[in-house]
Motif scaffolding. Structure first.
Motif, short mmCIF file in Angstrom:
data_model
loop_
_atom_site.label_atom_id
_atom_site.label_comp_id
_atom_site.label_asym_id
_atom_site.label_seq_id
_atom_site.Cartn_x
_atom_site.Cartn_y
_atom_site.Cartn_z
N ASN A 202 0.87 -1.17 0.00
CA ASN A 202 0.00 0.00 0.00
C ASN A 202 0.91 1.23 0.00
N LYS B 80 5.56 -0.06 7.39
CA LYS B 80 4.76 -0.76 8.37
C LYS B 80 4.45 -2.15 7.81
N GLU C 236 0.31 4.42 -0.51
CA GLU C 236 -0.17 5.63 0.16
C GLU C 236 0.11 5.57 1.67
N GLU C 237 -0.15 4.45 2.27
CA GLU C 237 0.05 4.31 3.71
C GLU C 237 1.44 3.79 4.05
N LYS C 238 2.20 3.47 3.02
CA LYS C 238 3.53 2.89 3.17
C LYS C 238 3.49 1.70 4.13
N SER C 239 2.56 0.82 3.82
CA SER C 239 2.37 -0.38 4.62
C SER C 239 2.36 -1.60 3.72
#
Length: 357
Positions: free
Chosen positions: A300, A336, A302-305
């Motif tokens: 992801n 994350k 955008e969330e850097k997950s």
């Protein structure tokens, strides 16, 4: 004070780099303070230090004013009285008279000595500060001087550094006279001189140790892209080679593991995982979770997950004891990371492969 004192100032300038003129200016200011302390007001006084002979003279200063403007005879003199001294005086001129007290020579010598000693001390502190400021974020070898209230005092030659409990490797013991390599974390000025804080728990220590052991890193052929560390237990380090012919992991490990072994020995058998860096987040995260195998990575941006799926039988390996492997991988990649087994992710579990562990 005499000519020998001037020669001593010349030697200080030559040997210690203390500017003679700045030192003399400081002495004159200190003498002015000493005069005020011992002989009353120094409001209209000027102290002159003879640069050639070392003599000290004190002069009172009065401003030439018109009779109607005269307010304080201590600070001012009428034009008529001034012209009795010299017909050339005009309004606004400064008249000086020598008022050097008989006992001022002894006071001057004591004051000058104090100034010189203080200035030497300050200069030495400045030299030490500049020397170690240039070594900030570098490794130096020191000797344990003493351990006091869990703070380790490390002798670095010209100064003692301190190593606080959080900068020590957990479980590592320190004894007086012990030689240790430390990472210079911070150099700061204080009223008592430079204070140097060193560390053995900082990730920078590991990076610098590899620079010493691995020529390819020192030369910039192999780059250390990131490090995550839990001192005394485990470190993960991501490396990349700018030369396709050179294996970055192999360079760090060294022949028969000799290079990495030297570093592990220095850090008290701390485990070091060396992984290959990748610009592809999914690939980098897979490598960061080593030694666990990874089945799937969903990114992801955008969330850097990332959601990472691992074989059921390797879930505990991927997470690590008390979550350490996953925690270090997240710090290393700056992503994350959520780890699930194939069963938790709704995938068909792979057959158990004990060799993979």
């Amino acid at each position: 004070m005499n000519h020998e004192f001037i020669e001593a100032l010349d030697e200080l300038e030559k040997d210690r780099g203390i500017d003679k003129e700045i030192l003399i200016d400081t002495i004159e200011q200190a003498l002015l303070t000493a005069y005020k302390k011992n002989f009353g007001s120094a409001q209209n006084v000027r102290v002159e230090f003879d640069r050639e002979r070392g003599d000290v003279k004190v002069f009172s200063q009065r401003v030439v004013v018109d009779e109607s403007d005269l307010y304080d005879t201590f600070l001012e003199i009428e034009l008529a009285d001034a012209r009795e001294i010299s017909p050339n005086y005009e309004l606004g001129d400064i008249i000086e008279n020598e008022v050097t007290p008989m006992d001022f020579g002894r006071i001057a010598a004591q004051t000058a000595k104090q100034v010189v000693v203080q200035r030497i001390r300050e200069a030495e502190r400045e030299i030490v500060y500049n020397e170690f400021m240039d070594k900030e974020n570098e490794i130096v070898t020191g000797e344990v001087a003493r351990v006091n209230k869990n703070i380790v005092h490390v002798n670095l030659g010209r100064i003692e550094a301190i190593m606080t409990p959080q900068d020590q490797i957990p479980g590592e013991t320190y004894r007086a006279g012990q030689k240790i390599k430390v990472y210079i974390l911070e150099v700061k000025k204080t009223n008592k001189g430079p204070q140097i804080v060193v560390s053995r728990s900082h990730p920078g220590l590991v990076k610098r140790l590899f620079e010493f052991e691995v020529p390819e890193i020192f030369e910039g052929i192999v780059q250390v892209k990131s490090i995550s560390r839990e001192a005394g237990s485990r470190t993960k380090m991501a490396v990349k080679s700018i030369d396709e012919k050179i294996d970055p992991i192999g360079a760090c490990v060294g022949p028969k593991g000799s290079r990495v072994k030297n570093i592990v020995d220095e850090l008290g058998d701390e485990k070091i995982d060396i992984i290959k860096y990748s610009d592809d987040p999914a690939e980098f995260i897979c490598a960061a979770l080593s030694p666990s195998k990874v089945v799937k990575v969903d990114i992801n941006e955008e969330e850097k997950s990332a959601l990472v799926v691992v074989p059921d039988y390797q879930l505990s390996l991927a997470i690590g004891k008390e979550g350490q492997n996953a925690r270090l991988a997240a710090k290393l990649t700056n992503w994350k990371i959520d780890i699930k087994s194939e069963s938790q992710a709704g995938l068909e579990p792979q057959e158990t492969n004990t060799d993979a562990e």
